[in-house]
Design a protein around this motif. Sequence first.
Motif, short mmCIF file in Angstrom:
data_model
loop_
_atom_site.label_atom_id
_atom_site.label_comp_id
_atom_site.label_asym_id
_atom_site.label_seq_id
_atom_site.Cartn_x
_atom_site.Cartn_y
_atom_site.Cartn_z
N ALA A 82 0.84 -1.20 0.00
CA ALA A 82 0.00 0.00 0.00
C ALA A 82 0.87 1.25 0.00
O ALA A 82 0.64 2.19 -0.76
CB ALA A 82 -0.92 -0.01 1.22
N LEU A 83 1.89 1.22 0.86
CA LEU A 83 2.79 2.37 0.93
C LEU A 83 3.47 2.59 -0.41
O LEU A 83 3.58 3.72 -0.91
CB LEU A 83 3.83 2.11 2.03
N ALA A 84 3.91 1.51 -1.00
CA ALA A 84 4.62 1.60 -2.28
C ALA A 84 3.68 2.10 -3.38
O ALA A 84 4.07 2.92 -4.21
CB ALA A 84 5.20 0.24 -2.65
N GLN A 85 2.46 1.62 -3.35
CA GLN A 85 1.51 2.03 -4.38
C GLN A 85 1.17 3.51 -4.27
O GLN A 85 1.00 4.20 -5.27
CB GLN A 85 0.23 1.18 -4.29
N GLN A 86 1.11 3.94 -3.04
CA GLN A 86 0.84 5.35 -2.81
C GLN A 86 1.95 6.20 -3.42
O GLN A 86 1.71 7.21 -4.09
CB GLN A 86 0.79 5.57 -1.30
N ALA B 104 11.19 0.94 -11.65
CA ALA B 104 11.73 0.03 -10.65
C ALA B 104 10.68 -0.28 -9.58
O ALA B 104 10.49 -1.44 -9.19
CB ALA B 104 12.98 0.64 -10.01
N LEU B 105 10.02 0.77 -9.13
CA LEU B 105 9.04 0.57 -8.06
C LEU B 105 7.84 -0.23 -8.55
O LEU B 105 7.32 -1.09 -7.83
CB LEU B 105 8.59 1.93 -7.51
N ALA B 106 7.41 0.06 -9.77
CA ALA B 106 6.27 -0.67 -10.32
C ALA B 106 6.58 -2.15 -10.40
O ALA B 106 5.73 -3.00 -10.10
CB ALA B 106 5.92 -0.12 -11.71
N HIS B 107 7.82 -2.45 -10.76
CA HIS B 107 8.21 -3.86 -10.83
C HIS B 107 8.09 -4.51 -9.45
O HIS B 107 7.51 -5.58 -9.30
CB HIS B 107 9.63 -3.98 -11.37
#
Lengths: 133, 133
Positions: A82-86, B104-107
């Motif tokens: 969730a944090l990353a998606q935000q 990178a984060l999406a991956h």
Amino acid sequence: MNIGDAAKASGVSAKMIRHYESIGLLPQAGRSDAGYRQYGDKDLRSLLFIRRSRDLGFSLDEIRGLLELWQDRARPSREVKALAQQHLAFLDRKLEEIQSMKQALAHLVSCCHGDERPDCPILESLSGESSSV
Amino acid sequence: MNIGDAAKASGVSAKMIRHYESIGLLPQAGRSDAGYRQYGDKDLRSLLFIRRSRDLGFSLDEIRGLLELWQDRARPSREVKALAQQHLAFLDRKLEEIQSMKQALAHLVSCCHGDERPDCPILESLSGESSSV
DNA sequence: GCTTGACCTTCCCATGGTGGGAAGCTCCAT
DNA sequence: ATGGAGCTTCCCACCATGGGAAGGTCAAGC
């Protein structure tokens, strides 16, 4: 390990390491008799964690959250995601913002002959004489 | 025209108008008897110029340059174009930076199942257990 | 006239993330 | 013992913006 070596090994400047400690992002480092901060493997791993997070554009506040989740062995991956998606959404917004700036500016640049003459569509557009933009 | 109306009409906050004046980006505004700043059409055009430039991401320092060129009737458009191209290159760099972060984060996000279990590729990657990234 | 509320003034402080540099102490090699 | 590199804390700077306090001003309504 002194702070300089920790800085070299982690890619985080000594200045920033002290700062992160001061704002509570990192625990107080151990000290030598002379008062020098001492860093071990565990600290190094935290520093690297922070640097990698910064590389992905996370704010220090977000990193605070990530570090907490990292240290909590029982965290649900859901929370991390969730944090990353935000943050991903934030990056998307930034991306769009910059892309539209770039597009608009590129158009203006392409319209400007860029020679010795004074007339310039870029300045005209900025001053509001909107002909083509 | 008082500062509040100038702010509304230009989209630049009163706070910022004062700030721009204080750093010399704008000339000292005229004052009423009571000391209120007074703005006319010409000032409004400057404010709009600044706002449009900010919208394109120009820094205040770059805008300083743009304003000078704007006020110089004999400027060669070459100079304006150069300034704009420089900023365009900056936007490009920013864009790439954010794009690579996003990628990178999406991956990582796509690799994380995001449920109640604690194992999480995002944290693993940040902590350096580089398996797939 | 007087009150009230909206507006203006200046001044200081905060944000976020980073760097620069001064003054003074410590460590190590020569 | 000396010199230089490294450490300490502390304050200041950047960029662009906002918040808010304390006090003056203006216009409308009573």
